[in-house]
Write an enzyme that holds these catalytic residues in place. Structure first.
Site, PDB file in Angstrom:
ATOM      1  N   GLN A   1      -1.147  40.353 -19.156  1.00 39.53           N
ATOM      2  CA  GLN A   1      -1.333  41.388 -20.168  1.00 39.53           C
ATOM      3  C   GLN A   1      -0.341  42.532 -19.992  1.00 39.53           C
ATOM      4  OE1 GLN A   1      -6.047  40.965 -19.577  1.00 39.53           O
ATOM      5  NE2 GLN A   1      -5.519  42.712 -20.843  1.00 39.53           N
TER       6      GLN A   1
ATOM      7  N   GLU B   1      -4.438  41.991 -16.451  1.00 36.54           N
ATOM      8  CA  GLU B   1      -3.650  43.225 -16.468  1.00 36.54           C
ATOM      9  C   GLU B   1      -2.930  43.416 -15.143  1.00 36.54           C
ATOM     10  OE1 GLU B   1      -4.137  48.022 -17.317  1.00 36.54           O
ATOM     11  OE2 GLU B   1      -5.747  46.655 -17.878  1.00 36.54           O
TER      12      GLU B   1
ATOM     13  N   GLU C   1     -12.435  47.031 -27.486  1.00 40.41           N
ATOM     14  CA  GLU C   1     -13.462  47.343 -26.502  1.00 40.41           C
ATOM     15  C   GLU C   1     -14.740  47.951 -27.059  1.00 40.41           C
ATOM     16  OE1 GLU C   1     -11.026  48.339 -22.469  1.00 40.41           O
ATOM     17  OE2 GLU C   1     -10.674  49.684 -24.156  1.00 40.41           O
TER      18      GLU C   1
ATOM     19  N   THR D   1      -6.116  56.610 -20.243  1.00 42.61           N
ATOM     20  CA  THR D   1      -6.303  57.899 -19.579  1.00 42.61           C
ATOM     21  C   THR D   1      -5.101  58.246 -18.702  1.00 42.61           C
ATOM     22  OG1 THR D   1      -7.612  56.716 -17.912  1.00 42.61           O
ATOM     23  CG2 THR D   1      -8.815  57.863 -19.644  1.00 42.61           C
TER      24      THR D   1
ATOM     25  N   ARG E   1     -12.783  44.408 -20.160  1.00 45.10           N
ATOM     26  CA  ARG E   1     -13.043  44.957 -21.496  1.00 45.10           C
ATOM     27  C   ARG E   1     -14.020  46.144 -21.446  1.00 45.10           C
ATOM     28  NH1 ARG E   1     -14.351  40.760 -26.392  1.00 45.10           N
ATOM     29  NH2 ARG E   1     -13.563  42.023 -28.121  1.00 45.10           N
TER      30      ARG E   1
ATOM     31  N   PHE F   1     -13.342  48.805 -19.490  1.00 44.47           N
ATOM     32  CA  PHE F   1     -12.674  49.524 -18.399  1.00 44.47           C
ATOM     33  C   PHE F   1     -13.556  50.611 -17.791  1.00 44.47           C
ATOM     34  CE2 PHE F   1      -9.097  51.849 -16.443  1.00 44.47           C
ATOM     35  CZ  PHE F   1      -8.346  50.789 -15.965  1.00 44.47           C
TER      36      PHE F   1
ATOM     37  N   ALA G   1      -6.946  48.898 -23.005  1.00 47.83           N
ATOM     38  CA  ALA G   1      -7.492  50.166 -23.498  1.00 47.83           C
ATOM     39  C   ALA G   1      -7.650  50.182 -25.007  1.00 47.83           C
ATOM     40  CB  ALA G   1      -6.618  51.342 -23.046  1.00 47.83           C
TER      41      ALA G   1
ATOM     42  N   ARG H   1     -13.047  56.460 -16.157  1.00 52.18           N
ATOM     43  CA  ARG H   1     -13.479  56.198 -17.531  1.00 52.18           C
ATOM     44  C   ARG H   1     -14.996  56.020 -17.613  1.00 52.18           C
ATOM     45  NH1 ARG H   1     -11.298  54.370 -22.745  1.00 52.18           N
ATOM     46  NH2 ARG H   1      -9.178  54.647 -21.976  1.00 52.18           N
TER      47      ARG H   1
ATOM     48  N   PHE I   1      -9.127  39.715 -21.392  1.00 53.87           N
ATOM     49  CA  PHE I   1     -10.264  40.625 -21.217  1.00 53.87           C
ATOM     50  C   PHE I   1     -10.048  41.640 -20.104  1.00 53.87           C
ATOM     51  CE2 PHE I   1     -12.061  36.377 -22.428  1.00 53.87           C
ATOM     52  CZ  PHE I   1     -12.249  36.677 -23.775  1.00 53.87           C
TER      53      PHE I   1
END
Length: 821
Positions: free
Chosen positions: A246, A281, A763, A492, A391, A393, A561, A359, A277
């Site tokens: 990702q 990442e 998300e 963020t 998903r 986060f 995100a 988050r 998902f």
């Protein structure tokens, strides 16, 4: 014999699955649909362009089995195959490692250890240098990669890894939040506090007060395509890597660190992933680096595709949380003060646990205003897989905490939980619109959404009917819950809020698009194609999306995100606009009209009264030496965040939604059936309603699975026991709601200048699954006549449901005993 009145009677059949998009007529009286649109919306759209339900650009390839993933790519001559050797200890010192039998096994070309790495033995995505690619002196979790076998065939590589002889010295292992706290609470990242007012002082002054704790489990990503990568060496140190990632730019960076080479020598490409998902990442970096290392040393192409068991054993999951809360409120159900600590099992290295737990705090208010509030994170280090992005986060875990507060207040006061939710919802433009991180909620529509959905799905009447049913039913109990979501959209980490794109028009009028986002089934590429179609008034077969490639668009952000369409869509639009402006200027001069008289239509380009086929315009522009290619760039405006002060505007906007779920619970077996689900979701001015509805449906099912059927289990030795489809249960077709109504909110374009005034939809709808957990809780509460909060933890598996039911029955019996108040 089956009971015709039982919700579990399979002979009764299933109600039809229903989805629809509000057409703007049924809800005209709703305040939601009466809001004035921004001046530049609604947009006039061309046939097949943005905001149309265009089919997925790879849909035919998906269903025909011809869509190519990493393991489907043609194998280069001499391709080598890798298999990792994994730790069998959760925490230990490596005393000796004998790999001679591995090296002597048939077909083995090379055995990689940390000593073979020419650069840095580190794949930490946040620069903490706490995540070696291959372990050296110690291992920190069961399943950590220690070495890798490079062989002529995959079977030979997998067989050889089992021949390693490693002697360990056991060290103390910390496996969960309780053990981590007992051992002193070592953190993988700094703790964050968000505060406004004085919660510790306000709590004792509140008319009523409740404190408690809840646990919410983690979740395996369970992407259909496992972690996979292939690397091919080139000339002068070049390395090309195909990765199921990702975040191609980060994968590129990690490969350069391991190989100790400039970024310009490494190109990472991904055409599509079979699901991500969040699990690809950062977790894709290890396989990519190992294949690149093998290819660099041997001069041959190399590939690694993890076996499903190895994949689940090695890779990180959604963080499981323990949330301690203290809430003060009044008899009307209004919150006065909140104090909450959110502790997470983060695993052996930092990975993305810092941003994830941050988050979680950002969303621990969900859609509710807390007058005095203190929220604290506790990202704890454990000897388990390094948990990672998933998903939402961390947002869903924070929202679980918020909704538990609402539930506690509802049972303490005897109020309908929906009324408690409505009384505490943010009110934009008043003193009740400031978040715990001091961002004003300028567009709160959560209360209106809940009211509209409650009326549409007849929530109040159904709740009465359910209580009447439960009063007469001995074993089957029904429950209903309506929950909202307010979800902030942006990274963020502010610097990630940027994107690039590259658009070419060829002399036959066809268009090629490339951008920094990655397709993992969510329809991102389709939406990018639609943006080009809209701007140039083209049909879908004239626009081609190409593989995401760091050699075309550099320095990209992760597709995460929920920002894929927001960021890359604006970058594509920027590139297209630059070319379009050139074409307009050229056409106006060439056909002697003003620029205002140039219009792109489905029939061709109008220059005053002259209609020019689009390919003819492009050919003329080419011969006039007009550039038909452009890059594009976008950075999200307005956002800023200071983690030192816990203040800022980390999000550009919020996406909203509401879900109402009705369930039936068999209190003898713990079995649960989702009877009906109604969802009203805010996607702004949807770029593609068909894809967005699919995202809402899929996100709901995934969210409900997280909270009901999906359970991660480690044994006392730190081994993940739920490491395969045989032991880990994701929702199946039979777990879907019997009745499933999904609607997108109409006439509510994004107030912010997003791509065509759309809103992110990746998300936020995941949180709708929370309505199922609270519906189960509502059903179980009937066992004690709705007098006490069930305090149902997640996942609400049959075992968890039975334990909760037993506790509530015993409480009811105690209440009924003579002399009991």
């Amino acid at each position: 014999m089956s009971d015709p009145d039982s919700p579990f009677d399979l002979g009764a059949g299933m109600a039809g699955l229903s989805t629809e998009v509000i057409d703007g007529t049924e809800a005209e009286t709703s305040a939601l649909n009466a809001r004035p649109a921004p001046q530049n919306a609604p947009l006039k759209l061309v046939k097949g362009g943005a905001s149309q339900p265009l089919r997925h650009e790879s849909g035919v390839l998906h269903v025909s089995g011809t869509a190519a993933y990493i393991d489907d790519l043609p194998e280069p001559k001499g391709l080598l195959h890798l298999a990792p050797g994994l730790s069998t200890k959760a925490s230990a010192r490596i005393l000796s490692m004998d790999l001679e039998a591995v090296r002597a096994a048939p077909g083995i070309v090379l055995v990689l250890t940390a000593d073979d790495i020419p650069g840095h033995n580190d794949v930490s995505p946040v620069g903490k240098h706490d995540e070696p690619l291959l372990a050296t002196d110690t291992v920190s979790y069961y399943g950590q990669m220690i070495f890798a076998v490079v062989a002529e065939t995959r079977a030979q590589a997998r067989a050889a890894v089992r021949l390693a002889k490693i002697i360990y010295e056991d060290l103390p292992a910390v496996l969960d939040v309780a053990q981590a706290r007992a051992a002193g609470g070592e953190l993988v990242w700094r703790s964050l506090t968000l505060s406004r007012g004085d919660a510790p002082a306000a709590l004792p002054k509140a008319p009523r007060r409740v404190s408690g704790s809840l646990s919410v489990g983690g979740q395996e990503h369970f992407y259909l395509e496992g972690q996979a990568a292939m690397a091919m060496p080139g000339e002068d140190g070049e390395m090309r890597v195909w990765s199921s990632t990702q975040h191609p730019t980060e994968t590129q960076l990690m490969v350069t660190h391991v190989l100790d080479c400039p970024g310009a020598l490494v190109t990472v490409e991904v055409r599509r992933m079979g699901g991500g998902f969040g699990g690809k990442e950062t977790q894709a970096n290890g396989p990519a680096c190992l294949t690149a290392l093998a290819a660099s040393i041997t001069g041959r192409a190399a590939k690694l595709r993890l076996d499903r068991d190895d994949d689940m054993t090695i890779t990180g999951k959604r963080h499981d949380f323990v949330i301690d809360y203290d809430v003060g409120f009044d008899d009307e159900g209004r919150i006065h003060a909140v104090d909450m600590v959110l502790a997470a099992r983060c695993g052996w290295s930092a990975d993305l646990s810092g941003p994830v737990t941050d988050r979680a705090l950002f969303h621990a208010d969900n859609a509710y205003y807390y007058p005095d509030v203190r929220l604290r994170s506790e990202p704890l280090k454990t000897n388990t897989q390094s948990n990672t992005a998933y998903r939402g986060f961390g947002g869903p875990q924070g929202i679980v905490g918020a909704e538990r507060l609402i539930e506690e207040i509802a049972y303490a006061t005897g109020l309908d939980p929906l009324d408690v939710r409505l009384r505490n919802a943010y009110e934009s433009g008043t003193t009740r619109d400031l978040t715990p991180y001091h961002m004003n909620v300028e567009d709160s529509i959560a209360a209106d959404l809940m009211k509209t959905l409650a009326e549409d799905c007849d929530y109040r009447k159904r709740r009465e009917d359910i209580r009447a049913f439960n009063a007469k039913s001995r074993f089957i109990r029904r429950g209903i819950a309506l929950t909202p979501v307010k979800f902030g959209i942006a990274f963020t980490a502010t610097h990630y809020n940027q994107a690039g794109a590259l658009v070419h028009i060829y002399t036959d009028g066809s268009v090629q698009v490339n951008h920094g986002g990655c397709e993992m089934g969510q329809g991102l590429h389709t939406k990018m194609v639609q943006i080009v179609m809209r701007e140039f008034a083209l049909e879908a077969d004239r626009v081609r999306i190409t593989a995401t490639n760091t050699g075309k668009v550099p320095n990209t952000s992760a597709t995460a995100a929920s920002s894929g369409a927001d960021l890359n869509g604006m970058a594509v639009l920027d590139a297209v606009t630059k070319i379009k402006d050139r074409l307009i200027m050229f056409a106006a001069e060439h056909w002697s009209v003003t620029e205002k008289e140039i219009a792109f239509t489905p029939d061709g380009v109008k220059a005053g009264d002259t209609l020019i086929p689009f390919p003819d315009l492009i050919k003329a522009a080419y011969f006039a030496r007009i550039s038909l290619s452009s890059n594009g760039f976008y950075k999200t405006p307005k956002i800023h965040w200071n983690p030192d002060t816990g203040r800022g505007r980390p999000f550009l906007y919020f996406a909203y939604g509401a879900a109402c779920s009705e369930v039936a619970v068999d209190t003898l077996t713990g079995e649960m059936q989702i009877e009906r689900v109604d969802i009203l979701h805010d996607a702004g001015q949807s770029l593609n309603p068909a894809i967005d509805i699919g995202q809402v449906e899929g996100a709901f099912v995934q969210g409900a699975g997280w909270l009901t059927t999906e359970e991660l289990v480690w044994d006392a030795a730190g081994r993940l026991r739920t490491h395969a489809p045989s032991t880990y249960k994701i929702p199946g077709c039979s777990d879907r709601p019997r009745i499933f109504n999904v609607r997108l909110l109409e006439n509510a374009p994004n107030r912010e200048d997003s791509i065509f005034r759309s809103k992110a939809v990746g998300e936020p709808p995941f949180v709708h699954g929370l309505s199922v957990l609270h519906a189960i809780s509502d059903a179980l509460a009937s066992l004690n006549h709705y007098r006490t909060c069930p305090r149902l933890d997640a996942p609400a598996t049959p075992e968890t449901i039975l334990r909760c039911a037993d506790r509530l029955r015993k409480t009811a019996e105690a209440h009924a005993a003579p002399g009991t108040a």
